[in-house]
Enzyme design. Structure first.
Site, mmCIF file in Angstrom:
data_model
loop_
_atom_site.group_PDB
_atom_site.id
_atom_site.type_symbol
_atom_site.label_atom_id
_atom_site.label_comp_id
_atom_site.label_asym_id
_atom_site.label_seq_id
_atom_site.Cartn_x
_atom_site.Cartn_y
_atom_site.Cartn_z
ATOM 1 C CB SER A 21 4.990 1.051 4.307
ATOM 2 O OG SER A 21 4.800 0.741 2.947
ATOM 3 C CE LYS A 45 0.440 -0.674 -1.327
ATOM 4 N NZ LYS A 45 0.092 -1.695 -0.311
ATOM 5 N N GLY A 46 4.249 0.422 -0.251
ATOM 6 C CA GLY A 46 5.222 -0.530 -0.771
ATOM 7 C C GLY A 46 5.178 -0.601 -2.286
ATOM 8 C CB VAL A 71 -3.324 -4.441 -0.180
ATOM 9 C CG1 VAL A 71 -3.054 -3.597 -1.426
ATOM 10 C CG2 VAL A 71 -4.299 -3.728 0.735
ATOM 11 N N GLY A 72 -1.866 -7.044 -1.204
ATOM 12 C CA GLY A 72 -0.989 -7.729 -2.157
ATOM 13 C C GLY A 72 -0.120 -6.774 -2.956
ATOM 14 C CG ASN A 126 7.603 -5.103 2.398
ATOM 15 O OD1 ASN A 126 7.664 -6.101 3.114
ATOM 16 N ND2 ASN A 126 6.459 -4.617 1.964
ATOM 17 C CB CYS A 129 4.636 -7.975 1.772
ATOM 18 S SG CYS A 129 2.905 -7.963 1.255
ATOM 19 C CE LYS A 164 6.574 -2.763 7.867
ATOM 20 N NZ LYS A 164 5.563 -1.876 7.264
ATOM 21 N N GLY A 216 -3.154 -3.564 13.923
ATOM 22 C CA GLY A 216 -4.042 -2.912 14.885
ATOM 23 C C GLY A 216 -3.622 -3.241 16.311
#
Lengths: 303, 259
Positions: A21, A45-46, A71-72, A126, A129, A164, A216
């Site tokens: 996501s 995408k969330g 991104v938020g 989610n 985040c 998640k 990453g």
């Protein structure tokens, strides 16, 4: 050719590689390079119930072997998703996972209820985040709050429910057990690790949000450790992610206990990484004489 | 869907240094060159770094299958890319984003470039040839690049430097105002530092001329999937929100951008 298919919560994936996501948009963007159907599944995408603008830029920073993002949860909201984004994915041969976020227990439940009547195949909740001020990771950092949101969502969720998890906790396996007890069908981990970078010339954080989520290859060993710890303490399937960039990483993550894996940040530097991972795993399984990818799940032999 | 964006390792067929910390590469990448448009960008991998670096396309040669990029060393990543020698390979992804909207070549255009915002204007100006004027601004004479290339493209070139060591002394916005007082083009295109773009957009509005600007922001995927390269814009309904430089841009209509 080895069998690459996996089954998670009754949903069949043609291969164990899922787009993570936030790294694959709503599934349309990379179609300029290759079809989304190469993936076993895509975690979209969330999204939140209402539209969110996200954080001011800069939202990204380079780090050693990784990146920070803030991104938020910018997204158009669930109604725009159902009207404009989901129809465009109709007929794409891959499992569609809606990633759902909220700022209150009620907003999570309202969103998941709405998604439950749509054509998405699964919901990924989610609660991890790190880039939003309210909700998000706040729900994922204690067993009680994680359990409370899963309990409320479970009542209205007619789709298989993945939760998640955040790595920014003391004992991630305890959180996994708490959401399992409230009816989660699977867990996925890890979301990003909270990080920060400072520009020494300006003495300002590189990210306008000051802090952001690290992803990453830098986070890969942390993710493997957490997947291993969680897999040994829950009975529900574990989906492993965090820094996977090549087929060897995917095999390693599955040996740690992941039934499937997600690829995220790697696509930014190698857009074809998911295809290489699928091909590489397939070839390795053949070389090893392993007929079915499921045979390697959780096969690490700890000292 | 046929692929329209490509990524691979492509040979550098020509490399020159054109000013301090500025390098001019010609890369042989026929698939990318075939679909590239003026104002689009490519996303280049620096060995040892996670994020690709977005660099605008300066010139497209479809016949030879080449693109030309002129890049500035800004940090460790771009320094790594700049070390690639002639004959070496560059990991390039592209073409990406929405480029400049080109009118009929018989229309008139003014392109305004500032510093490292000058290179993407070259392909644009070539489309209009003698019907275009280029106003190019640099810090000083030593930073000036591509003047000859713009002259070869057939357009009128006005060069400005902040310190007056070459061409007119002062900012490009002053030269643009003087030019607009004399003649109004069909369209203005601009790429450069934010204050410059803001000034150009204001002048275009004042004189009632259509204007497109190329924006810059730190980028992730380059293809519209990760949403990091946010740029504040006005929507048709008047509300403001974040668009994305890699997907909705890098070229925006000036009146959409909230500077």
């Amino acid at each position: 050719m080895a069998g690459l298919g996996v089954k998670i919560c009754g949903v069949e994936f043609k291969n164990p590689v899922i787009a993570a996501s936030g790294c694959f948009g709503f599934g349309q963007e990379y179609a300029k390079m290759y079809p989304a159907s190469v993936f076993g599944g895509i975690s979209l995408k969330g999204m939140t119930f209402e539209e969110r603008q996200g954080n001011p830029p800069p939202r990204i920073a380079e780090t050693p072997s990784g990146m920070l993002n803030s991104v938020g949860l910018q997204n158009p909201g669930v109604e725009a998703f159902l009207k404009h984004e989901l129809p465009a994915l109709k007929g794409v041969d891959t499992v569609l996972i809606a990633n759902a976020a909220g700022s209150t227990v009620e907003s999570y439940a309202a969103l998941v209820e709405r998604l439950s009547d749509s054509d998405v195949d699964m919901v990924e909740l989610n609660i991890s985040c790190p880039n939003v001020k309210q909700g998000g990771a706040a729900f994922g950092v204690t067993c009680e709050s994680a359990a409370s949101v899963v309990k409320a969502v479970r009542k209205v969720c007619k789709k298989p429910l993945i939760v998640k998890l955040s790595p920014n906790v003391t004992d991630i396996a305890a959180i996994a057990q708490a959401v399992e007890a409230e009816g989660a069908d699977a867990v996925s981990l890890i979301n990003t690790l909270l990080g920060m970078r400072i520009d020494i010339k300006t003495r300002r954080p590189v990210l306008k949000n000051n802090v952001g989520g690290l992803s990453g290859p830098a986070v890969f060993p942390v993710a493997v450790r957490m997947v291993w710890q969680v897999a040994s303490r829950v009975k529900i399937p574990v989906i492993g992610l965090g820094g996977i960039e090549k087929w060897q990483d995917a095999v390693e993550m599955m040996m740690a206990g992941a039934s499937a894996i997600q690829v995220g940040a790697a696509m930014f530097y190698d857009p074809y990484a998911p295809i290489k991972i699928i091909d590489g795993m397939n070839q390795w399984l053949d070389e090893q004489g392993i007929k079915d990818v499921n045979e390697i799940v959780g096969t690490v032999q700890p000292w | 869907m046929e692929p329209s964006v490509f990524q691979g390792s492509y040979p550098v067929v020509r490399k020159t240094a054109c000013a301090k910390q500025i390098y001019d590469f010609t890369v042989h990448c026929p698939d990318i060159a075939q679909t590239a448009q003026a104002g689009q960008f490519v996303h280049i991998k620096a060995a040892g770094f996670t994020l690709r670096r977005p660099i605008s396309i300066c010139r497209i040669d479809r016949e030879k299958g080449n693109i030309r990029i002129v890049m500035e060393v800004r940090g460790d990543g771009t320094a790594q890319i700049a070390q690639t020698p002639e004959g070496g390979m560059l990991d390039v992804m592209g073409p990406l984003g929405h480029g400049f909207q080109l009118l009929e070549p018989t229309e008139t255009a003014i392109v305004v470039g500032g510093g490292i915002g000058v290179p993407p204007m070259l392909e644009t100006v070539s489309h209009y040839g003698k019907n275009a004027a280029a106003i190019l601004g640099f810090r000083s004479a030593s930073a000036a690049i591509l003047e000859e290339d713009f002259q070869k493209a057939g357009c009128q070139v006005v060069l400005c430097t902040d310190d007056g060591t070459k061409g007119k002394k002062g900012f490009v916005t002053q030269a643009l105002k003087e030019s607009l007082e004399q003649t109004k083009p069909s369209i203005i295109y601009a790429c450069g530092p934010l204050p410059m773009l803001k000034g150009v957009a204001a002048l275009a509005k004042e004189y009632g001329i259509r204007c497109q600007v190329s924006m810059e922001e730190r980028m992730g995927c380059g293809i519209g999937a990760c949403l990091v390269c946010a740029c504040k814009t006005k929507r048709p309904d008047g509300e403001t929100g974040y668009s994305h430089v890699c997907k909705n841009g890098p070229v925006f209509n000036a009146e959409e951008v909230v500077f």
